[in-house]
Design a protein around this motif. Structure first.
Motif, mmCIF file in Angstrom:
data_model
loop_
_atom_site.group_PDB
_atom_site.id
_atom_site.type_symbol
_atom_site.label_atom_id
_atom_site.label_comp_id
_atom_site.label_asym_id
_atom_site.label_seq_id
_atom_site.Cartn_x
_atom_site.Cartn_y
_atom_site.Cartn_z
ATOM 1 N N ALA A 36 -0.796 6.676 1.437
ATOM 2 C CA ALA A 36 -1.748 6.788 2.538
ATOM 3 C C ALA A 36 -1.601 8.155 3.193
ATOM 4 O O ALA A 36 -0.496 8.533 3.590
ATOM 5 N N ALA A 57 -5.847 5.086 6.616
ATOM 6 C CA ALA A 57 -5.060 4.538 5.512
ATOM 7 C C ALA A 57 -3.615 4.309 5.925
ATOM 8 O O ALA A 57 -2.991 3.312 5.533
ATOM 9 N N ARG A 58 -3.054 5.207 6.729
ATOM 10 C CA ARG A 58 -1.665 5.057 7.154
ATOM 11 C C ARG A 58 -1.509 3.837 8.064
ATOM 12 O O ARG A 58 -0.476 3.161 8.035
ATOM 13 N N ILE A 96 0.844 -1.199 0.000
ATOM 14 C CA ILE A 96 0.000 0.000 0.000
ATOM 15 C C ILE A 96 0.878 1.247 0.000
ATOM 16 O O ILE A 96 1.868 1.325 0.731
ATOM 17 N N GLN A 147 -1.462 0.877 5.712
ATOM 18 C CA GLN A 147 -0.203 0.864 4.976
ATOM 19 C C GLN A 147 0.934 0.332 5.841
ATOM 20 O O GLN A 147 1.726 -0.517 5.408
ATOM 21 N N GLU A 197 -3.310 1.271 -3.694
ATOM 22 C CA GLU A 197 -3.755 2.203 -2.667
ATOM 23 C C GLU A 197 -4.899 1.570 -1.878
ATOM 24 O O GLU A 197 -5.448 0.537 -2.273
ATOM 25 N N SER A 198 -5.240 2.178 -0.746
ATOM 26 C CA SER A 198 -6.273 1.621 0.121
ATOM 27 C C SER A 198 -7.378 2.636 0.315
ATOM 28 O O SER A 198 -7.193 3.831 0.051
ATOM 29 N N ARG A 241 -10.978 7.351 -3.365
ATOM 30 C CA ARG A 241 -9.590 7.110 -2.970
ATOM 31 C C ARG A 241 -8.933 8.355 -2.371
ATOM 32 O O ARG A 241 -7.893 8.251 -1.729
ATOM 33 N N SER A 290 -9.509 5.391 2.085
ATOM 34 C CA SER A 290 -8.976 6.422 2.969
ATOM 35 C C SER A 290 -9.669 6.479 4.319
ATOM 36 O O SER A 290 -9.166 7.141 5.234
#
Length: 663
Positions: free
Chosen positions: A280, A285-286, A277, A289, A374-375, A549, A377
């Motif tokens: 982020a 998201a972080r 990932i 990740q 990506e993931s 996203r 948010s």
């Protein structure tokens, strides 16, 4: 007109319909080279799965080791919990609890044992059975591969920025003539379609590979139908297709090495990479990740070790043999009522099972670097995507019994079903356990004064129960958080990786915060997934929502509308349990996760707060500290690390003076 030219009419920005866009804006596509892709009669198959090429001779032994270890660890956790419940006899409600806990502990144990296997492998110098090795010289390709980017109402600028970065990365390998790029649009929004075509026009002028853009008038079959349409129209021209998602990113080297592995192993039908990932920005998201980067690979490596040639497919960042896919993966419209009937939703797991049934091997590539995604948010978008996956996995219930499937393929389908069925099982087990405890008259003590609390404590102390409960908690903790701890130990054993994560203290701090947040989110997901299954089984299936996203916040109104019922339930249960000290203390962690559902959803979606954490180095990953070239090219300045990560006292420092150990 050359085979790389296009005609566009993007002169007007006024509102138009999709039919007008498709009729007015003509895009030249390559001459069709059809490949038959018959719809498979899923219920008709004679005999077992066809033989596939195995790359490891001891695969049976590996699977026995994992199976026995899973049973032993699962039984240990279940027995410790049973000993806690069984003191003083087992009521009918408690019997329900202990029965439902068995699959829960088995699932946790399989996750833990898989991670232990991966950890042990990664401590050494593992070799990919497919021979994919980033240390060897770049191979020369002899076949053509199509890179497929299906899109559906996505941010066109972001999609084509990633495509430009991938095209440039392929050009650096000198293999551009072996790759053609197809943007397969299922976009229904006319303005988005116009933006896609404008971005594509610019991309065509800059691209090193041949690039094409196709809009479907009807998005039958969703992504699976989109890819199948491409196979039937152009599949014969390409030996392989590399399937991406709209947020996927892969280096040219990774693509070349995947294509080379397919050339060297003609029996391989699919090779799935493990995407990391990136990009982020919010706290939620972080966290994802950091967790994926820290310990995801130990589970992934373990899964590859015992799955072998019977692995699974996650639908993107994977290379597929086009002919094998065409002859085995034509998906029918499933008969029967919803939720089991209709279009196949989680098509990827079924496609890997059908490939293996047809005699093609399906592999994971756990050591290949250069694959990214990506993931979501925020928790709301995550739950929306989770519900869509849940609906697809529910469809797998009748598909598990399809004739001819390899038993490992059946296991992957079962695991997919259990990944969502465990939430309602946990919910029922908790409800039964709480009800059973609440019905015990000696527990019904008011807790308004310290004297009442002390009296309740003296009345309830049972050292045998405390010991049994302690063992149950320790084993459960190990099964839940063991893989995360193993991932941290692995990072600590490698100096460069420790530095990439910002040092031991930042790894430890990130791990602690991530474990706390995951413990708070788990009860929320239990409620959302249980509700999703109930609604899906009742026929309320929902639509095909586009993932947001780049959302940078969730308003209080949005959070209350989606998660308010969870917070209200937590507050109500907390008020009821307050009169029963034993129940209140034993369920406090779960209650806390429910109560904070709304504020945690809002906090996790806050981009400003997430960037502040990034500035302070929490949840740092190596890809953030030293962004790979392709990530820089695709994301631009947003991926650049804060200057303070490389400074003392706020002053920039050179590479030779960097902090050698942030610990």
């Amino acid at each position: 007109m050359s085979d790389r030219s296009s005609l566009f009419d993007v002169r007007s920005s006024t509102s138009v319909t999709l039919d007008q866009v498709v009729r007015r804006d003509t895009v030249e596509i390559p001459a069709e080279v059809p490949l038959a892709m018959p719809v498979q009669p899923l219920g008709f198959w004679q005999g077992g799965p066809r033989r596939a090429t195995a790359l490891a001779a001891n695969m049976t032994l590996r699977r026995w080791v994992v199976a026995l270890a899973t049973i032993v660890m699962g039984f240990a956790g279940w027995k410790a919990t049973f000993d806690t419940v069984a003191l003083g006899g087992v009521t009918r409600l408690e019997a329900v609890v202990v029965v439902l806990l068995a699959p829960l502990f088995l699932a946790l144990s399989l996750w833990f044992c898989t991670a232990v296997a991966g950890f042990a492998i990664l401590l050494g110098k593992p070799k990919d059975p497919l021979g994919i090795d980033g240390e060897t010289p770049m191979p020369k390709l002899h076949t053509r591969t199509a890179i497929l980017m299906p899109v559906h109402n996505e941010d066109a600028a972001g999609v084509f920025a990633r495509l430009r970065a991938m095209d440039a990365s392929i050009a650096e390998t000198g293999m551009s003539r072996h790759f053609d790029i197809f943007v397969l649009s299922d976009t229904r929004d006319a303005q988005v379609a116009l933006a896609e075509q404008a971005c594509f026009a610019r991309f065509r002028r800059e691209a090193h590979s041949n690039v094409f853009y196709r809009v479907r008038k009807e998005n039958t079959g969703r992504k699976a139908g989109n890819v199948a349409d491409w196979v039937r129209r152009w599949g014969s021209a390409y030996e392989h297709m590399l399937v991406l998602d709209a947020d996927s990113l892969m280096t040219g080297e990774a693509m070349v090495r995947l294509a080379d592995a397919m050339e060297r192993h003609p029996g391989a039908g699919l090779i799935q990479t493990m995407p990391m990932i990136i990009n982020a920005q919010t706290i939620f998201a972080r966290t994802l990740q950091f967790a994926t980067r820290l310990y995801g690979r130990v589970a992934w490596t373990g899964l590859a070790w015992w799955s072998g040639a019977e692995s699974s497919f996650w639908g993107h960042n994977a290379i597929v043999r086009t002919r094998a896919f065409a002859e085995t993966c034509g998906l029918p419209h499933l008969g029967g009522p919803k939720p089991f009937g209709g279009e196949v939703m989680s098509h990827d797991a079924l496609e890997s099972a059908l490939l293996r049934r047809g005699g093609w091997s399906v592999h994971l590539a756990p050591y290949l670097e250069g694959s990214y995604e990506e993931s979501p948010s925020n928790l709301l978008d995550f739950a929306t995507r989770d519900r869509r996956w849940c609906r697809g996995n529910v469809q797998h219930v009748p598909l598990v019994a399809l004739p001819g499937l390899h038993w490992m393929s059946r296991l992957h389908l079962i695991i997919g079903v259990l990944s969502y069925a465990l939430s309602p099982l946990w919910f029922i087990a908790l409800s039964a356990g709480v009800t059973s405890r609440a019905l015990m008259p000696e527990l019904k003590k008011a807790a308004f004064t310290m004297a009442d609390l002390q009296a309740a404590a003296h009345a309830l102390i049972d050292w045998r129960e405390i010991q049994a409960t302690a063992w149950a908690m320790i084993i459960t903790f190990v099964l839940l958080f063991g893989p995360k701890i193993l991932g941290s130990i692995l990072v600590f054993s490698r100096k460069q990786e420790t530095k990439g994560f910002g040092g031991k203290r930042r790894v430890a701090a990130g791990l602690a915060v991530e474990m706390l947040l995951s413990a708070l989110v788990a009860p929320m997901l239990m409620f959302t997934q249980t509700r999703a299954i109930i609604e899906i089984m009742a026929g309320k299936v929902g639509g095909w929502a586009t993932q947001r996203r780049d959302a940078d916040k969730v308003s209080f109104k949005e959070a209350c509308a989606a998660m308010g019922w969870i917070s209200a339930t937590g507050l109500a249960l907390g008020g009821v349990f307050w009169f029963t000290p034993d129940l209140f203390t034993s369920t406090a962690p779960i209650l806390l996760g429910l109560i904070v559902a709304v504020p945690l959803t809002m906090l996790g979606a806050n981009k400003v707060a997430g960037l502040k954490l990034k500035t302070n180095g929490l949840f740092m990953t190596p890809e953030e500290r030293r962004p790979p070239a392709i990530v820089r090219a695709a994301l631009g300045p947003s991926c650049e690390p804060p200057i303070r990560w490389f400074a003392r006292n706020g002053s920039p420092i050179g590479p030779t003076n960097e902090v050698r150990d942030a610990a």
